[in-house]
Scaffold this active site. Structure first.
Site, PDB file in Angstrom:
ATOM      1  N   LYS A  33      -9.050   4.356   3.339  1.00  0.00           N
ATOM      2  CA  LYS A  33      -8.445   3.023   3.277  1.00  0.00           C
ATOM      3  C   LYS A  33      -7.804   2.697   4.629  1.00  0.00           C
ATOM      4  O   LYS A  33      -7.087   3.517   5.205  1.00  0.00           O
ATOM      5  CB  LYS A  33      -7.388   2.980   2.161  1.00  0.00           C
ATOM      6  CG  LYS A  33      -6.772   1.596   1.922  1.00  0.00           C
ATOM      7  CD  LYS A  33      -5.797   1.653   0.749  1.00  0.00           C
ATOM      8  CE  LYS A  33      -5.197   0.295   0.440  1.00  0.00           C
ATOM      9  NZ  LYS A  33      -4.273   0.342  -0.726  1.00  0.00           N
TER      10      LYS A  33
ATOM     11  N   SER B 264      -4.840  -3.294  -4.225  1.00  0.00           N
ATOM     12  CA  SER B 264      -5.233  -3.650  -2.876  1.00  0.00           C
ATOM     13  C   SER B 264      -6.410  -2.839  -2.333  1.00  0.00           C
ATOM     14  O   SER B 264      -7.059  -3.231  -1.363  1.00  0.00           O
ATOM     15  CB  SER B 264      -4.041  -3.469  -1.918  1.00  0.00           C
ATOM     16  OG  SER B 264      -3.638  -2.109  -1.841  1.00  0.00           O
TER      17      SER B 264
ATOM     18  N   SER C 153      -2.561   0.116  -6.917  1.00  0.00           N
ATOM     19  CA  SER C 153      -3.623  -0.241  -5.967  1.00  0.00           C
ATOM     20  C   SER C 153      -4.745   0.774  -5.838  1.00  0.00           C
ATOM     21  O   SER C 153      -5.721   0.515  -5.139  1.00  0.00           O
ATOM     22  CB  SER C 153      -3.022  -0.499  -4.584  1.00  0.00           C
ATOM     23  OG  SER C 153      -2.227  -1.663  -4.598  1.00  0.00           O
TER      24      SER C 153
END
Length: 516
Positions: free
Chosen positions: A84, A159, A183
Site C-alpha cells: 500500500k 482506503s 481499511s
C-alpha cells in the site's frame, strides 16, 4: 492446471520450494498481468519491475545452489507482494495517493519493508488508496479510482482498495495494507479476499505515514487465512523504533492457522453482537449471508451466543471525532516548507502563512480538507472537552463492552461491511453514508483488538465478508478460529469464493475495446 498468478501464496511457495516454478517466472507472470489489466483496474500507482525481478533471481540462485543459505530461506521467499502506497519504501515513490507527496522518494524503509526485504519477497509495486487513507472506496485517490475486479463499475472498498483489488484480481498473491477504521477488512469483504487488522502494536507502524496514530495498524491482505497468518508472522514483532510496539502477538500464527484448517469448532463459543447483526443500514443479502454463516459455524460444533454491546451504537460518532482530531495533528507537517508540494501565492507577499495556505489548498483533496477542519474544530478551545474528550470516554466504554463480551465467549462475529460493493460515484457526495460503511469494523480499532475478515458467500453475485474479533494479544486464537470457519464455509459454498469471480481478462478486454 492453474496459471501461476492464480496460485495462493502458500501454493506458490510450495511450488517454489519444490523447484516446480521459479520466482522469476512468478514475478514475470504477475508483471505481465499487471501490464495487461491494470490500465483499467488501477490497483497500482507504481510498478517496481526491475527490483522485483532482481530479488526473484537472487532467490532462485540461492535455491539452485542449495546448502545452508537455501535451508534458512523464509517460507515465503520468492513470493511476490504488493505494498500500500502509505508505507514508505526506499527506492520507490511513496505518495499516500496525494498531490501533496507526488513523486516523493523516502530516504528510508518502514520496518515492515525491511523485514520483507530480508525475507526476500519481491515487491511488485505500490498500490492505490484513498488519499492519506481517508475514505471507504478508493474514490478519493488523487490518481484515479481503483475498480473492483468482480465488477469494474464498482468500488473495491477503502482506503486500501488497491491492495485488495490487486490480490482479488490476481495482480499479486499478497499485499500489505493499513487499517485505521476498517481499511483492510472492509476492502477484503467486498473483493472476496482475506484481510487482517492485527492487535494494535503487534506490527510496527514505523514508516507508515500517520493518519490517526492511536488507531492505525499495518496488516496483511491475502487469499487464504494461512497466507495472512504467514505474512503477519513475518512482519510482526517488537520494534524499538515504534514506542507502541508489543512483544509476542505475532508468534505461532502459522501453527494456529494449520490447527484450525480441519474445520472443527467444537466447544468454541461464538458471540453474535446484537447491535451489528443486521437491521438499518445492512442490506438484506448481507444479513442473509451472515445468518447462513452462523448456521455453518453451529454445524461445525460452535455454540452461538447473543451478546449485547450497547455502546457500539456510538462507535461511528466517537471515531469520527477522535480520528479527524489526530489527522489534524498528523497532517500539520505538510506545510509547503519542509517537504512535499510547495505552491507560491500568485500575487502579494510570499510569507510562510500564505505559502502554507496555497500549498495545502492545492495539495490536499476535499476529503482530507474535510477531516482536517473537523478535527481542528473538535480540538479547539471551548470544544475539546465537549467533543474530543467525550469521544474518548465513549472509546473507554466500547473497550469495556468488549471486555465484558469476552468473559462470555471466545470470539465475536459480525458482518464485515453492511453492503456489498456499491457503484462508483454512488456515495461520493454523501460523506455520512460513506462513513457508515465502517460501522462494523470501527469498534476493533477503538479498542485495539485484532480482527479478520474472510469471504462468507455471495449476495447479488458479489462477495460478502464475515468478521471475527478476539481479545488483544490473542491473534493466534483469531487465526485458528478463522481457518476453521474458512474450511467450513468453503465446503458449504462449493469452494473458495474468489474462484467464482467473473473472468477478468474478458471484462477488461471488453472495457478496453469499448474505450477504443
Amino acid at each position: 492446471m492453474a496459471e501461476i498468478y492464480e496460485l495462493s501464496a502458500s501454493e506458490l511457495a510450495a511450488k517454489l520450494r519444490a523447484g516446480e516454478v521459479t520466482s522469476e517466472d512468478a514475478v514475470k507472470a504477475h508483471l505481465e498481468r499487471i501490464e495487461k489489466l491494470d490500465g483499467v483496474i488501477n490497483a497500482y500507482l507504481h510498478v517496481n519491475a526491475e527490483e522485483a525481478l532482481e530479488v526473484a533471481r537472487e532467490v532462485d540462485q540461492i535455491r539452485a545452489a542449495g546448502g545452508a543459505e537455501a535451508e534458512v530461506l523464509h517460507p515465503l521467499a520468492g513470493v511476490p507482494i504488493a505494498i500500500k502506497d502509505l508505507i514508505v519504501t526506499k527506492g520507490q515513490p511513496t505518495t499516500a495517493a496525494s498531490r501533496m507527496l507526488e513523486g516523493w522518494m523516502s530516504p528510508y524503509d518502514a520496518t515492515v519493508i525491511t523485514k520483507i526485504r530480508e525475507a526476500k519477497l519481491p515487491m511488485l509495486g505500490k498500490t492505490n488508496l484513498d488519499e492519506f487513507a481517508m475514505g471507504s472506496s478508493t474514490e478519493y485517490s488523487a490518481f484515479g479510482v481503483t475498480r473492483n475486479p468482480w465488477d469494474l463499475d464498482r468500488i473495491p472498498g477503502g482506503s486500501g482498495g488497491g491492495s485488495a483489488a490487486a490480490v482479488a484480481g490476481h495482480l499479486a498473491p499478497l499485499a500489505l495494507g493499513t487499517d485505521t477504521g476498517g481499511s483492510i477488512r472492509q476492502p477484503s469483504a467486498v473483493t472476496g479476499t482475506v484481510g487482517v487488522k492485527p492487535t494494535y502494536g503487534a506490527v510496527s507502524r514505523y514508516g507508515a505515514i500517520a493518519m490517526a496514530s492511536s488507531l492505525d495498524q499495518i496488516g496483511p491482505v491475502a487469499r487464504t487465512v494461512w497466507d495472512a497468518a504467514a505474512l503477519q508472522e513475518l512482519i510482526g514483532g517488537h520494534d524499538p523504533k515504534d514506542s507502541t510496539s508489543l512483544e509476542g502477538s505475532s508468534e505461532g500464527l502459522i501453527k494456529a492457522a494449520e490447527e484450525g484448517a480441519a474445520g472443527d469448532l467444537t466447544g468454541v463459543k461464538v458471540g453474535v453482537i446484537a447491535q451489528l447483526r443486521g437491521g438499518d443500514g445492512f442490506e438484506d443479502g448481507v444479513t442473509a449471508s451472515f445468518e447462513e454463516t452462523l448456521k455453518t459455524l453451529e454445524a461445525r460444533g460452535a455454540e452461538i451466543v447473543e451478546i449485547e454491546c450497547p455502546n457500539f451504537t456510538y462507535a461511528v460518532g466517537a471515531y469520527y471525532l477522535i480520528m479527524p482530531s489526530e489527522v489534524s495533528s498528523n497532517l500539520a507537517k505538510y506545510d509547503g516548507v519542509r517537504f512535499g508540494l510547495r505552491v507560491l501565492p500568485e500575487d502579494g507577499p510570499v510569507t510562510i502563512e500564505r505559502v502554507m495556505g496555497a500549498s495545502r489548498a492545492a495539495g490536499f483533496g476535499d476529503e482530507v480538507k474535510r477531516r482536517i477542519m473537523l478535527g481542528t474544530y473538535a480540538l479547539s478551545a471551548g470544544y475539546y472537552d465537549a467533543y474530543y474528550g467525550s469521544a474518548q470516554k465513549i472509546r473507554t466504554l466500547i473497550q469495556r463492552d468488549f471486555a465484558a463480551a469476552f468473559e462470555k465467549v471466545d470470539v465475536l462475529v459480525t458482518p464485515t461491511a453492511p453492503t456489498v460493493a456499491f457503484k462508483i460515484g454512488e456515495k461520493i457526495d454523501n460523506p455520512v453514508a460513506m462513513y457508515l460503511n465502517d460501522i462494523a469494523t470501527i469498534p476493533a480499532n477503538l479498542a485495539g483488538i485484532p480482527g479478520i475478515s474472510i469471504p462468507s458467500g455471495l449476495s447479488e453475485g458479489l462477495p460478502v465478508g464475515v468478521q471475527f474479533l478476539v481479545p488483544a494479544h490473542e491473534d493466534a486464537r483469531m487465526y485458528r478460529i478463522a481457518a476453521a470457519a474458512e474450511a467450513a464455509l468453503e465446503e458449504s459454498n462449493g469452494g473458495p469464493i474468489l474462484a467464482q469471480a467473473p473472468n477478468l481478462n474478458e471484462e477488461v478486454a471488453a472495457r478496453v475495446q469499448e474505450a477504443n
